[in-house]
Design an enzyme around this catalytic site. Structure first.
Site, PDB file in Angstrom:
ATOM      1  N   ARG A 236       0.647  -1.425   0.125  1.00 33.45           N
ATOM      2  CA  ARG A 236       0.475   0.123  -0.047  1.00 33.45           C
ATOM      3  C   ARG A 236       0.646   0.871   0.191  1.00 33.45           C
ATOM      4  NH1 ARG A 236      -3.495  -4.114   2.170  1.00 33.45           N
ATOM      5  NH2 ARG A 236      -5.009  -3.822   0.717  1.00 33.45           N
TER       6      ARG A 236
ATOM      7  N   ASP B  70     -12.301  -9.824  -3.610  1.00 35.38           N
ATOM      8  CA  ASP B  70     -13.612  -9.649  -2.789  1.00 35.38           C
ATOM      9  C   ASP B  70     -15.357  -9.700  -3.678  1.00 35.38           C
ATOM     10  OD1 ASP B  70     -12.678  -9.104  -0.158  1.00 35.38           O
ATOM     11  OD2 ASP B  70     -12.494  -6.870  -1.011  1.00 35.38           O
TER      12      ASP B  70
ATOM     13  N   ARG C 267     -14.903  -7.583   2.414  1.00 37.37           N
ATOM     14  CA  ARG C 267     -14.193  -5.653   1.860  1.00 37.37           C
ATOM     15  C   ARG C 267     -16.690  -4.954   1.759  1.00 37.37           C
ATOM     16  NH1 ARG C 267      -9.863  -2.082   0.320  1.00 37.37           N
ATOM     17  NH2 ARG C 267     -11.015  -1.997  -2.095  1.00 37.37           N
TER      18      ARG C 267
HETATM   19  P1  ADP Z   1      -6.672  -2.410  -3.055  1.00 39.82           P
HETATM   20  O1  ADP Z   1      -6.842  -1.908  -4.438  1.00 39.82           O
HETATM   21  O2  ADP Z   1      -6.754  -4.295  -2.973  1.00 39.82           O
HETATM   22  O3  ADP Z   1      -8.154  -1.969  -3.407  1.00 39.82           O
HETATM   23  P2  ADP Z   1      -6.308  -0.483  -0.989  1.00 39.82           P
HETATM   24  O4  ADP Z   1      -7.358   0.815  -1.728  1.00 39.82           O
HETATM   25  O5  ADP Z   1      -5.114  -0.796  -0.223  1.00 39.82           O
HETATM   26  O6  ADP Z   1      -6.103  -1.501  -2.161  1.00 39.82           O
HETATM   27  O7  ADP Z   1      -5.441   0.907  -2.453  1.00 39.82           O
HETATM   28  C1  ADP Z   1      -4.641   0.371  -2.968  1.00 39.82           C
HETATM   29  C2  ADP Z   1      -3.485   1.365  -3.299  1.00 39.82           C
HETATM   30  O8  ADP Z   1      -3.695   1.774  -4.188  1.00 39.82           O
HETATM   31  C3  ADP Z   1      -2.996   1.999  -2.521  1.00 39.82           C
HETATM   32  O9  ADP Z   1      -2.068   1.853  -1.375  1.00 39.82           O
HETATM   33  C4  ADP Z   1      -2.521   3.487  -3.123  1.00 39.82           C
HETATM   34  O10 ADP Z   1      -1.571   3.872  -3.363  1.00 39.82           O
HETATM   35  C5  ADP Z   1      -3.370   3.963  -4.305  1.00 39.82           C
HETATM   36  N1  ADP Z   1      -4.755   3.974  -4.084  1.00 39.82           N
HETATM   37  C6  ADP Z   1      -5.519   3.983  -3.298  1.00 39.82           C
HETATM   38  N2  ADP Z   1      -7.102   5.178  -3.255  1.00 39.82           N
HETATM   39  C7  ADP Z   1      -6.493   6.343  -3.324  1.00 39.82           C
HETATM   40  C8  ADP Z   1      -6.644   7.530  -4.139  1.00 39.82           C
HETATM   41  N3  ADP Z   1      -8.208   8.208  -3.765  1.00 39.82           N
HETATM   42  N4  ADP Z   1      -5.528   8.150  -4.959  1.00 39.82           N
HETATM   43  C9  ADP Z   1      -4.709   7.854  -5.110  1.00 39.82           C
HETATM   44  N5  ADP Z   1      -3.831   6.598  -5.233  1.00 39.82           N
HETATM   45  C10 ADP Z   1      -5.071   5.196  -4.379  1.00 39.82           C
END
Ligand code: ADP
Length: 326
Positions: free
Chosen positions: A75, A131, A175
């Site tokens: 992340r 998910d 989630r």
């Molecule tokens: P997933 O992709 O499994 O949903 P996360 O929600 O942790 O996992 O998102 C992964 C990564 O995507 C984050 O750590 C961040 O780097 C990037 N990210 C998530 N939301 C945003 C956002 N609103 N703007 C920019 N980057 C984002």
């Protein structure tokens, strides 16, 4: 004709079984179309710090069957800032990477969308999450494997549940989406599923107990989707202890077990098809899209759609569970 000569590939957010199969397909799809490939480690974090390596076809040998992701995942809060994304962009230019393929969930695609717009940069996404909560695709990479893992676990817990006449609440991931809980319940023969999508409209717990849970069965298994809306398995069990003290209640939280393991055949095939499709999208000069699958056909879904809409639960499945668990 596409001008893309070199792509970068990364996995980001929560890992999911089948991500390796996707990495393999994207890499080989690109190479077979004359592109070169750079593997970017640890998601957006490695993009910013420059943890980047040339990827040849042998880099992706012998990985289709492995869970997790050989590119690692992370992340990355910096990517949520304009400065962080600027650094990421500079790194791509420096490495001569003309397009990015990202594999991840809702957060990953949200970041990809913002980045692609900000720099007018081609990005294609693959839905990699257990998910199944991305709109515009019937299934996501990793979902089927996670569902099968849930079945294995529930089958085992059922032995104890029935030996001791207990009511078990088993918490599964999702989630805020109930796909794993609902389909997991149908497939494992559970008595009910408590899912966020319908928590607001019906009291699923009361309904289940009113149905006369104990009239026909000595033990019961209920799958609960992790979510603040459902209260998770702990929350539901607490409520039962207070309101229905006659039940001998137990809780089991499956947790990260659900994210691991060798991908199922279905996830390997899905990931491979989507990986090749991602390269085809770039060859067609498409950008800002996620590969999806609808009725067995590959589709391209604009990022904005994939992440903005709440993917609806199929209500027929609720009925199927209700009838099959009497
Ligand atoms: P997933 O992709 O499994 O949903 P996360 O929600 O942790 O996992 O998102 C992964 C990564 O995507 C984050 O750590 C961040 O780097 C990037 N990210 C998530 N939301 C945003 C956002 N609103 N703007 C920019 N980057 C984002």
């Amino acid at each position: 004709m596409s001008t893309v000569k070199r792509i970068g590939i990364l996995t980001s957010g929560g890992d999911a079984p089948g991500m390796n199969a996707a990495i393999r397909a994207v890499t080989r799809g690109a190479i077979s179309n004359g592109m070169s490939v750079k593997g970017i480690y640890r998601g957006y974090k490695g993009l910013i710090t420059g943890e980047i390596e040339d990827f040849r076809t042998q880099h992706v040998s012998n990985i289709i069957q492995r869970g997790g992701t050989v590119l690692k995942t992370a992340r990355c809060d910096e990517f949520k800032t304009p400065e962080g994304r600027r650094q990421a962009y500079d790194r791509l230019v420096e490495q001569g990477i003309d397009a990015l393929v990202v594999i991840g969930g809702d957060g990953t695609l949200t970041g990809a969308r913002i980045f692609a717009q900000e720099f007018n940069y081609p990005v294609v996404g693959l839905p990699g999450t257990i998910d199944n909560d991305l709109f515009g695709t019937d299934v996501t990479i990793g979902y089927d494997t996670a569902l099968n893992t849930i079945l294995e676990c529930v089958d085992k817990i059922r032995d104890t549940a029935s030996s001791h006449d207990r009511l078990f609440f088993i918490e599964v991931m999702g989630r805020d989406a109930g796909f794993l809980a609902l389909n997991g319940a149908i497939a494992s023969g559970a008595e009910a599923a408590i899912i966020p999508e319908i928590s607001m409209e019906t009291d699923q717990l009361a309904e289940m107990i009113d149905k006369g849970l104990r009239k026909t069965k000595n033990s019961s298994i209920v799958l609960v989707a992790e979510s603040e809306i459902t209260g998770g398995a702990m929350g539901v069990a607490e409520r039962v202890k207070k309101e229905y003290p006659q039940f001998d209640v137990r809780v089991s939280i499956l947790g990260h077990l659900q994210r691991g393991g060798a991908p199922s055949a279905q996830d390997r095939i899905l990931a491979t098809r989507m990986g090749i499709a991602a390269i085809e999208a770039l060859l067609d000069d498409q950008r800002n899209v996620m590969t999806g699958i609808q009725n067995e056909e590959i589709v391209y879904v604009p990022f904005a759609k994939a992440i903005k809409n709440d993917k609806p639960i199929n209500r027929e499945l609720l009925k199927v569970l209700r009838i099959s668990s009497i």
